[in-house]
Design an enzyme around this catalytic site. Structure first.
Site, short mmCIF file in Angstrom:
data_model
loop_
_atom_site.label_atom_id
_atom_site.label_comp_id
_atom_site.label_asym_id
_atom_site.label_seq_id
_atom_site.Cartn_x
_atom_site.Cartn_y
_atom_site.Cartn_z
N LEU A 145 113.77 63.96 32.70
CA LEU A 145 112.62 63.20 33.20
C LEU A 145 111.43 63.29 32.26
CD1 LEU A 145 112.56 63.87 37.02
CD2 LEU A 145 113.07 61.76 35.80
N ARG A 194 111.46 79.54 48.36
CA ARG A 194 112.75 79.90 47.77
C ARG A 194 112.91 81.38 47.45
NH1 ARG A 194 113.51 74.73 43.83
NH2 ARG A 194 113.93 73.34 45.57
N GLY A 250 111.27 64.04 28.98
CA GLY A 250 111.49 63.39 27.70
C GLY A 250 111.59 61.88 27.81
#
Ligand SMILES: Cc1cc2nc3c(=O)[nH]c(=O)nc-3n(C[C@H](O)[C@H](O)[C@H](O)COP(=O)(O)OP(=O)(O)OC[C@H]3O[C@@H](n4cnc5c(N)ncnc54)[C@H](O)[C@@H]3O)c2cc1C
Ligand code: FES
Lengths: 637, 245
Positions: A43, A330, A45
């Site tokens: 995404l 997380r 690049g």
């Protein structure tokens, strides 16, 4: 050295707009004279290359895949955050900023994170305009879902394949620029060195992965968008081709590596089943919206799920974190899973697993509603495990997933090496010590679409185009170094495969620099990694030649870098004598087992300067100052 | 279980290729097909040989990189499954498995099981996008899109660009691939504006690149690991007709 992040002054909410007004511009007629290299086509690049091409710069883009449509970002499932507040549930740019800073355990730069939240809305607008088919409701409006670490619904999604759709959007923009001739794309090309001339980044050296030819490209600026390094653990949710080579070799050429010890272990992955396992598969965190996590209360309870009554189940996230419950962030969810498994309550043959159970949601909403939301994830689960998650709970376990650390960059995304810009997961900038779900896609696209086009102009405006040609001596030297490394790898002809070394390194990293770390485990890693590295250089077997398509050789180069990089990670983890986010040091925890941060001594970014292999790198610090948030214990109880 | 593999080996595009035999021993049912090949490759490397080259990256069925014809079927016999998601429990002890690269004039072999699929990228470059600049677009909710249309666009956008449809087609046609992109963008107001140029550009490019025509074999749909439907080809044809009026 005390590093300066070059954050603009002024009130937080005005920093970016003021800064943009101060940035220099490049005259439209001059833009095509500047050549910019973009490495990596995930995404970050793809969006950067497309946007820079559109502006009229001369862009050379490189990716290791056969097509930029296959960049690692394609695998992202759950969604992308933005502060649109469409559901009217109290979201705002400030709240997204605050959640992200807090989620990162107050180890990120305020100004960067605020800018990220600020441009988040433009990303959604942009993607919709490109034809990204986000989920919508029956009235035709965009739909949102919730993600861990937030109490608002701000995540936009395209079924369970948001990364794919966003990447295809960026890829289509890139394709358009390729057709227009502003971007020249080099697929199946791997960057193997950064070329630095007089202290400035001036180009790269690349190996053509089909012919094996090594060549150099000169440019006025280089953007590295080469993703994260979770594959240092061997088993991770990352694509097989993801690696640290580009950023690590830039580090060896003088770029600072920041916070390498900040790694994210994702709580919901399919547990490993055997030694041959080559990667781990993520089950999107969005599943925790409707799935309940539990283990049997009794240790080593082998009864089938249907025979374990509700009161004999430990819904440990709901129990420990009543206000966030199954949507705890997380790092917390992963560590809790490890704890219950360490206690002997884990499920499955290995005892390293917990249940993610949809029975209640199916009862409440019906199977169709669950299928509509997660159908493809359930299918994927069944394909891999042969089990039907509509009928029995999924088995999950944490796995290495994302890396918050990366090359150090300032507010302009420029590294300490002038002309070297770093975007997306490859930099360290926005997520502190822990990243919230659905924020990596946001950051990759923010960097590529909305930050780099502005900040790179400011750099280029002060640079004469084409100052250093590719005939310069340093380019030749760089190619010679790359060739020498290839020769060395091919000449060893030992007895162990690259994979065997990688697997062994992964085991060392997971056991000692994984979900929980201690002085003892880190010192063990610091001893074991150099030993393994020495064995590698004596005993690895790489067949074939350098002048052909040679996947073993590609892997060997990457594993050689991981074998050095792992040591840097352990070293960073050792110096950070506190627990924060994904970095949990067993010595630094509260009585009830939560992470104990030490703001007085560790409120800084650790940026490492290479001093050569086998020599200790030098630690530089960037102090983190907080003007608009109050540092608090990160509580999700 | 123990298996016999017959694998297409070819050093480079112009070198001759042939099927070589390998033994895959001690394969477990839980392994994925590519993990089975990893095991075979480790053995080849240890013996000093060149491992079998094959394309793969995500191993999650989403990047579209893996591409092998297994026992004559692109991605193997399991429905809606990429090679990387195919598991060994679908095979049995003693099986002989034929593994070949994608077929098709538009997909020349690079090495062993790896082919060059850049023609698909060039199809997208010939119009598979919305000509929008970064920035300066309306609010994402400014243009409402009926859920049905958004769902159709998403169904079409499932395509992972692996090229199995081309490899399966007796004519080597890329109709399903083009149809998916054309349908996705034509279903959305954002993509409607350029619908005519897009469909004509992509169809023209398809013949330039050496892809064949569609003669309704529907092999593409059967091979597609994402369940992209041939009904999109009908939509493509309608869009193409419409583009001339
Ligand atoms: C399974 C999975 C699910 C995820 N789900 C989500 C989610 O729902 N929401 C979210 O926000 N985030 C999610 N993430 C995280 C997110 O996908 C990534 O952090 C993000 O896509 C990274 O984008 P990037 O452009 O920085 O890098 P990448 O997409 O990793 O792209 C970098 C590319 O550069 C290539 N490359 C590397 N080195 C070289 C080299 N030397 N030469 C040439 N090319 C090179 C790599 O092959 C890679 O394709 C998920 C991650 C995974 C693994
Ligand atoms: S490797 Fe990505 S789809 Fe198979």
């Amino acid at each position: 050295m005390i590093l300066d992040g070059k954050c603009p002054s002024g009130p937080l909410a005005e920093k970016w707009s003021r800064h943009r007004n101060d940035l220099k511009l490049v005259n439209p007629a001059n833009k095509r004279k500047y050549r910019i290299i973009v490495v990596g086509a995930g995404l970050a690049g793809a969006s950067a290359a497309a946007s820079l091409g559109e502006l009229g710069y001369n862009v050379e883009a490189f990716c290791s895949q056969d097509s930029p449509r296959r960049g690692h970002s394609i695998a992202a499932q759950g969604g992308i955050n933005a502060a649109k507040n469409y559901p009217n549930d109290g979201d705002s740019v400030f709240r997204l900023f605050h959640d992200t800073i807090k989620g990162g355990d107050f180890r990120a730069r305020e100004a960067n994170v605020y800018r990220l939240a600020e441009v988040s809305n433009s990303i959604i607008d942009q993607c919709v305009a490109q034809g990204v088919p986000f989920a919508r409701d029956y009235a035709g409006y965009l739909d949102n879902r919730s993600f861990g670490g937030a109490q608002v619904s701000r995540t936009f999604y395209a079924r369970g394949q948001t990364g794919q759709q966003l990447l295809l959007g960026a890829y289509s923009a890139l394709s358009r620029q390729q057709a227009a001739g502003t971007v020249r794309l080099h697929p199946r090309s791997e960057m193997l060195d950064l070329v630095v001339v007089d202290g400035k980044a001036r180009g790269i050296t690349v190996r053509d992965m089909v012919t094996g030819e090594v060549s150099s490209y000169a440019a006025d600026a280089v953007c590295l968008c080469t993703g994260g390094y979770a594959n240092v653990f061997y088993l991770s949710t990352n694509a097989m081709g993801s690696n640290v080579t580009a950023t690590y070799r830039a580090y060896k050429k003088g770029a600072f590596f920041a916070n390498p010890c900040y790694t994210q272990i994702h709580p919901t992955c399919i547990p490993a089943s055997g030694d041959y396992q080559s990667k781990l598969t993520l089950m999107s965190e969005s599943l925790r919206n409707d799935g309940r996590v539990w283990v049997p209360k009794q240790k080593s309870d082998n009864r089938p799920v249907s025979e374990i009554p509700d009161e004999e189940r430990d819904y440990y996230l709901e129990r420990k974190y009543p206000s966030f419950g199954n949507l705890a962030p997380r790092d917390i969810a992963s560590r809790s899973a490890k704890e219950v498994c360490d206690e002997g309550q884990g499920i499955g043959t290995s005892g390293r697993g917990v249940y993610l159970d949809f029975a209640d949601s199916i009862k409440r909403l019906g199977q169709d509603a669950i299928r509509e939301r997660y159908g493809n994830l359930f299918e994927m689960y069944e394909r891999i495990t042969g089990e039907d998650a509509y009928k029995q709970p999924m088995r999950i376990y944490p796995a290495p997933h994302y890396t918050m650390g990366g090359l150090w960059v300032d507010y302009n995304l420029e590294s300490n090496v002038p002309g070297l810009f770093v975007l997306g997961e490859a930099n360290f900038s926005d997520h502190g010590a822990n990243r919230l779900g659905a924020s990596a896609l946001m950051q990759g696209l923010a960097d590529g679409y909305f930050v780099i086009p502005y900040t790179i102009a400011n750099f280029l405006a002060r640079t004469t185009p084409g100052e250093v040609p590719s005939e310069h001596e340093e380019f030749r030297k760089s190619r010679e170094e790359v060739d020498a490394l290839t020769k060395r790898l091919l000449s060893i002809k030992g007895t162990r495969t690259v994979n065997e070394f990688h697997r062994e390194l992964g085991r060392i990293m997971w056991d000692n620099v994984g979900m929980a770390r201690s002085q003892q485990s880190l010192e063990r890693a610091l001893q074991r990694i150099p030993e393994l590295r020495a064995e590698f250089w004596e005993d690895v077997q790489v067949t074939g030649s350098g002048a052909e398509l040679n996947q073993e050789l590609e892997r060997a180069g990457r594993v050689a870098d991981f074998l050095e990089f792992g040591e840097l990670m352990a070293r960073d983890a050792l110096q950070r004598r506190e627990s924060c986010g994904g970095h949990f040091r067993e010595e630094f925890q509260t009585e009830d087992g939560e992470a104990r941060r030490d703001d007085e001594n560790f409120s800084y970014v650790a940026a490492w300067e290479s001093k050569g292999v086998g020599r200790n790198p030098e630690l530089h610090k960037e102090p983190l100052e907080f003007e608009d948030v109050t540092l608090a214990v990160r509580s999700y109880k | 279980m123990d298996l016999t593999l017959m694998v297409w080996r070819q050093k480079s595009a112009d070198a001759p290729g042939k099927l070589d035999q390998y033994a895959a021993k001690g394969i477990s049912r839980e392994m994925s097909f590519l993990e089975m090949l990893d095991v075979v490759n480790e053995g080849i490397v240890k013996a000093g040989g060149d491992p079998i080259a094959f394309d793969h990256d995500c191993r999650e069925g989403i990047c579209g990189t893996c591409s092998q014809v297994i026992n004559g079927v692109p991605h193997g016999i399991e429905e809606r499954t990429t090679v990387c998601q195919l598991h060994m429990r679908h095979f049995k002890d003693g099986d002989t498995i034929y593994i070949e690269p994608w077929h098709g004039k538009a997909f020349p072999v690079v090495r062993d099981l790896i082919v060059d699929r850049s023609a698909l990228d060039r199809l997208i470059q010939s119009g598979g996008y919305v000509s929008v600049h970064t920035g300066g677009v309306p609010d994402a909710n400014a243009i409402l899109i009926p859920k049905g249309d958004a769902d159709t666009a998403m169904d079409a956008a499932e395509c992972i660009g692996c090229g199995a449809c081309v490899a399966a087609c007796p004519n080597g046609s890329a109709m399903l691939f083009v149809a998916a992109k054309v349908t996705q963008l034509a279903s959305l107001p954002q993509g409607r504006v350029e619908a005519s140029e897009r469909v004509r550009g992509m169809i023209d490019k398809m013949s330039d690149e050496g892809f064949g025509n569609c003669s309704n074999h529907y092999e593409c749909q059967a091979a597609c690991p994402k369940g992209v439907k041939v009904s999109f080809i009908a939509k493509l044809n309608r869009e193409y007709m419409k583009s001339w009026f």
